[in-house]
Design an enzyme around this catalytic site. Structure first.
Site, PDB file in Angstrom:
ATOM      1  N   ASN A  11       0.872  -0.997   0.065  1.00 28.86           N
ATOM      2  CA  ASN A  11      -0.088  -0.027   0.043  1.00 28.86           C
ATOM      3  C   ASN A  11       0.898   1.356  -0.128  1.00 28.86           C
ATOM      4  O   ASN A  11       1.461   1.570   1.066  1.00 28.86           O
ATOM      5  CB  ASN A  11      -1.155   0.178   1.280  1.00 28.86           C
ATOM      6  CG  ASN A  11      -1.834   1.301   1.544  1.00 28.86           C
ATOM      7  OD1 ASN A  11      -1.591   2.209   0.552  1.00 28.86           O
ATOM      8  ND2 ASN A  11      -2.410   1.385   2.729  1.00 28.86           N
ATOM      9  N   TRP A  12       1.121   1.849  -1.161  1.00 27.54           N
ATOM     10  CA  TRP A  12       1.673   3.207  -1.105  1.00 27.54           C
ATOM     11  C   TRP A  12       1.529   4.215  -0.771  1.00 27.54           C
ATOM     12  O   TRP A  12       2.188   5.359  -0.833  1.00 27.54           O
ATOM     13  CB  TRP A  12       2.518   3.240  -2.695  1.00 27.54           C
ATOM     14  CG  TRP A  12       3.259   2.082  -3.406  1.00 27.54           C
ATOM     15  CD1 TRP A  12       3.366   0.754  -2.896  1.00 27.54           C
ATOM     16  CD2 TRP A  12       3.558   2.009  -4.888  1.00 27.54           C
ATOM     17  NE1 TRP A  12       4.128  -0.062  -3.766  1.00 27.54           N
ATOM     18  CE2 TRP A  12       4.234   0.968  -4.970  1.00 27.54           C
ATOM     19  CE3 TRP A  12       3.466   2.964  -5.888  1.00 27.54           C
ATOM     20  CZ2 TRP A  12       4.809   0.429  -6.401  1.00 27.54           C
ATOM     21  CZ3 TRP A  12       4.007   2.505  -7.247  1.00 27.54           C
ATOM     22  CH2 TRP A  12       4.588   1.165  -7.007  1.00 27.54           C
ATOM     23  N   LYS A  13       0.243   4.169  -0.408  1.00 29.88           N
ATOM     24  CA  LYS A  13      -0.526   5.608   0.193  1.00 29.88           C
ATOM     25  C   LYS A  13      -0.279   6.893  -0.580  1.00 29.88           C
ATOM     26  O   LYS A  13      -0.138   6.547  -1.851  1.00 29.88           O
ATOM     27  CB  LYS A  13      -0.026   5.616   1.830  1.00 29.88           C
ATOM     28  CG  LYS A  13      -0.158   4.422   2.426  1.00 29.88           C
ATOM     29  CD  LYS A  13       0.061   4.567   3.918  1.00 29.88           C
ATOM     30  CE  LYS A  13      -0.286   3.134   4.684  1.00 29.88           C
ATOM     31  NZ  LYS A  13      -0.263   3.225   6.281  1.00 29.88           N
ATOM     32  N   HIS A  96      -9.365   1.125   4.379  1.00 30.37           N
ATOM     33  CA  HIS A  96      -8.172   1.221   5.237  1.00 30.37           C
ATOM     34  C   HIS A  96      -8.703   2.178   6.419  1.00 30.37           C
ATOM     35  O   HIS A  96      -9.364   3.021   6.485  1.00 30.37           O
ATOM     36  CB  HIS A  96      -7.209   1.755   4.546  1.00 30.37           C
ATOM     37  CG  HIS A  96      -5.871   1.867   5.037  1.00 30.37           C
ATOM     38  ND1 HIS A  96      -5.554   2.645   6.026  1.00 30.37           N
ATOM     39  CD2 HIS A  96      -5.002   1.147   4.953  1.00 30.37           C
ATOM     40  CE1 HIS A  96      -4.348   2.427   6.377  1.00 30.37           C
ATOM     41  NE2 HIS A  96      -3.800   1.258   5.790  1.00 30.37           N
ATOM     42  N   GLU A  98      -6.847   4.804   7.925  1.00 31.37           N
ATOM     43  CA  GLU A  98      -6.841   5.872   7.477  1.00 31.37           C
ATOM     44  C   GLU A  98      -8.028   6.441   6.799  1.00 31.37           C
ATOM     45  O   GLU A  98      -8.409   7.758   7.047  1.00 31.37           O
ATOM     46  CB  GLU A  98      -5.565   6.256   6.565  1.00 31.37           C
ATOM     47  CG  GLU A  98      -4.365   5.950   7.418  1.00 31.37           C
ATOM     48  CD  GLU A  98      -3.121   5.330   6.745  1.00 31.37           C
ATOM     49  OE1 GLU A  98      -2.845   5.533   5.558  1.00 31.37           O
ATOM     50  OE2 GLU A  98      -2.192   5.086   7.156  1.00 31.37           O
ATOM     51  N   GLU A 166      -5.516  -5.178  10.438  1.00 29.00           N
ATOM     52  CA  GLU A 166      -4.390  -3.975  10.454  1.00 29.00           C
ATOM     53  C   GLU A 166      -4.835  -3.362  12.001  1.00 29.00           C
ATOM     54  O   GLU A 166      -5.628  -2.142  11.957  1.00 29.00           O
ATOM     55  CB  GLU A 166      -4.432  -3.155   9.487  1.00 29.00           C
ATOM     56  CG  GLU A 166      -3.969  -3.692   8.217  1.00 29.00           C
ATOM     57  CD  GLU A 166      -3.463  -2.598   7.374  1.00 29.00           C
ATOM     58  OE1 GLU A 166      -2.348  -2.872   6.814  1.00 29.00           O
ATOM     59  OE2 GLU A 166      -4.234  -1.608   6.948  1.00 29.00           O
ATOM     60  N   GLY A 172       2.313   2.128  10.889  1.00 31.19           N
ATOM     61  CA  GLY A 172       3.162   3.208  10.760  1.00 31.19           C
ATOM     62  C   GLY A 172       3.963   3.546  12.036  1.00 31.19           C
ATOM     63  O   GLY A 172       4.544   4.369  12.064  1.00 31.19           O
ATOM     64  N   SER A 212       3.296  -2.389  10.440  1.00 29.30           N
ATOM     65  CA  SER A 212       4.899  -2.371  10.690  1.00 29.30           C
ATOM     66  C   SER A 212       5.409  -3.573  10.132  1.00 29.30           C
ATOM     67  O   SER A 212       6.252  -3.943  10.873  1.00 29.30           O
ATOM     68  CB  SER A 212       4.972  -1.952  12.150  1.00 29.30           C
ATOM     69  OG  SER A 212       4.542  -0.529  12.247  1.00 29.30           O
ATOM     70  N   GLY A 233       2.776  -1.173   4.342  1.00 33.62           N
ATOM     71  CA  GLY A 233       2.841   0.194   3.813  1.00 33.62           C
ATOM     72  C   GLY A 233       4.301   0.480   3.689  1.00 33.62           C
ATOM     73  O   GLY A 233       4.666   0.502   2.508  1.00 33.62           O
ATOM     74  N   GLY A 234       4.956   1.560   4.793  1.00 30.67           N
ATOM     75  CA  GLY A 234       6.071   2.081   4.660  1.00 30.67           C
ATOM     76  C   GLY A 234       7.253   1.052   4.014  1.00 30.67           C
ATOM     77  O   GLY A 234       8.055   1.539   3.004  1.00 30.67           O
TER      78      GLY A 234
END
Ligand code: PGA
Length: 257
Positions: A11-13, A96, A98, A166, A172, A212, A233-234
């Protein structure tokens, strides 16, 4: 070892320009070509989808969007419909945390989006997960089961569904859940899916852990019986790191290359 094919989704956000996305996708596609036993999905922002889908066309990398409108078309400024995505992606992340926390998406919205995605013959990746307060209250299991049930209200495309667990407190933060914590909830989510979809269908649904995840901690997650991969993610923004996550997953599943 399970019969379900593992999934590693990135997930590149809100990261990568169209050209950065193309370069990242190219590196990833090269790196994961040795691991066909893992289903690899990259989810760039909308503006990167055309480049990325063209770049990975003849590779074993699939493309997903990060969001979609449940509305088919019309006066919805700034929104993107399933028909627009259908030419570019196979998967769509919905719900998600967010989107839920920052953009007010409700379980009802998430269910409507999941249904719209399935109706357009794409596959929803439906996200659920509890906050730190809920975890501290001791009722994470019941809360997340209810969130999944509500987020799938009216949904019936069991063969296309991917679920991602999640926990909000792990996203994150560098503080991943422990593999035991993730397995506990994901096992419960599978029981919930048995109630919703029946035993046979529920056994086929891939349930991912997210929060994470990196190349050092992925192994013990995918080693657990109900955890079928990760939503990353990251660590999905660096090709070498993301490829290592795929490689370490392939190793746990017994096909290192
Ligand atoms: P993270 O994000 O891997 O950076 O924690 C996961 C996600 O939000 O999907």
């Amino acid at each position: 070892m399970t019969h379900r094919k593992p999934v590693i989704a990135g997930n590149w956000k809100m990261n990568t320009t169209p050209s950065e996305g193309r370069d990242l996708a190219l590196e990833i596609a090269k790196g994961v070509s040795d691991f066909p036993g893992v289903e690899v999905i990259v989810c760039p922002p909308f503006t990167g989808l055309a480049n990325v889908s063209r770049t990975v066309e003849s590779s074993n990398v699939l493309v997903g969007a990060q969001n979609v409108s449940a509305e088919p078309s019309g006066a919805f400024t700034g929104e993107v419909s399933t028909a627009m995505l259908d030419e570019l992606v196979s998967h769509v992340i919905v719900g998600h945390s967010e989107r839920r926390a920052l953009f007010g998406e409700t379980d009802e919205d998430v269910a409507a989006k999941a249904i719209a995605v399935h109706s357009a013959e794409m596959k929803p990746i439906v996200c659920v997960g509890e906050s730190l307060d809920t975890r501290k209250s001791g009722n994470a299991v019941g809360w997340v089961r209810e969130q999944l049930r509500a987020s799938l209200d009216g949904y019936a495309g069991w063969g296309s569904l991917i679920v991602a667990y999640e926990p909000v407190w792990a996203i994150g933060t560098g503080e991943a859940a422990s593999p035991q914590q993730a397995q506990e909830i994901i096992g419960e989510l599978r029981s919930e899916l048995v109630e919703l979809a029946g035993q046979e269908a529920a056994e086929q649904i891939r349930i991912l852990y997210g929060g994470s995840v990196n190349s050092n901690n992925i192994g013990p997650f995918v080693d657990r019986p109900d955890i079928d991969g990760a939503l990353v993610g990251g660590a999905s923004l660096q090709a070498a790191e993301f490829v290592s996550i795929v490689e370490n997953t392939a190793r746990v599943y017994g096909n290192p290359a």
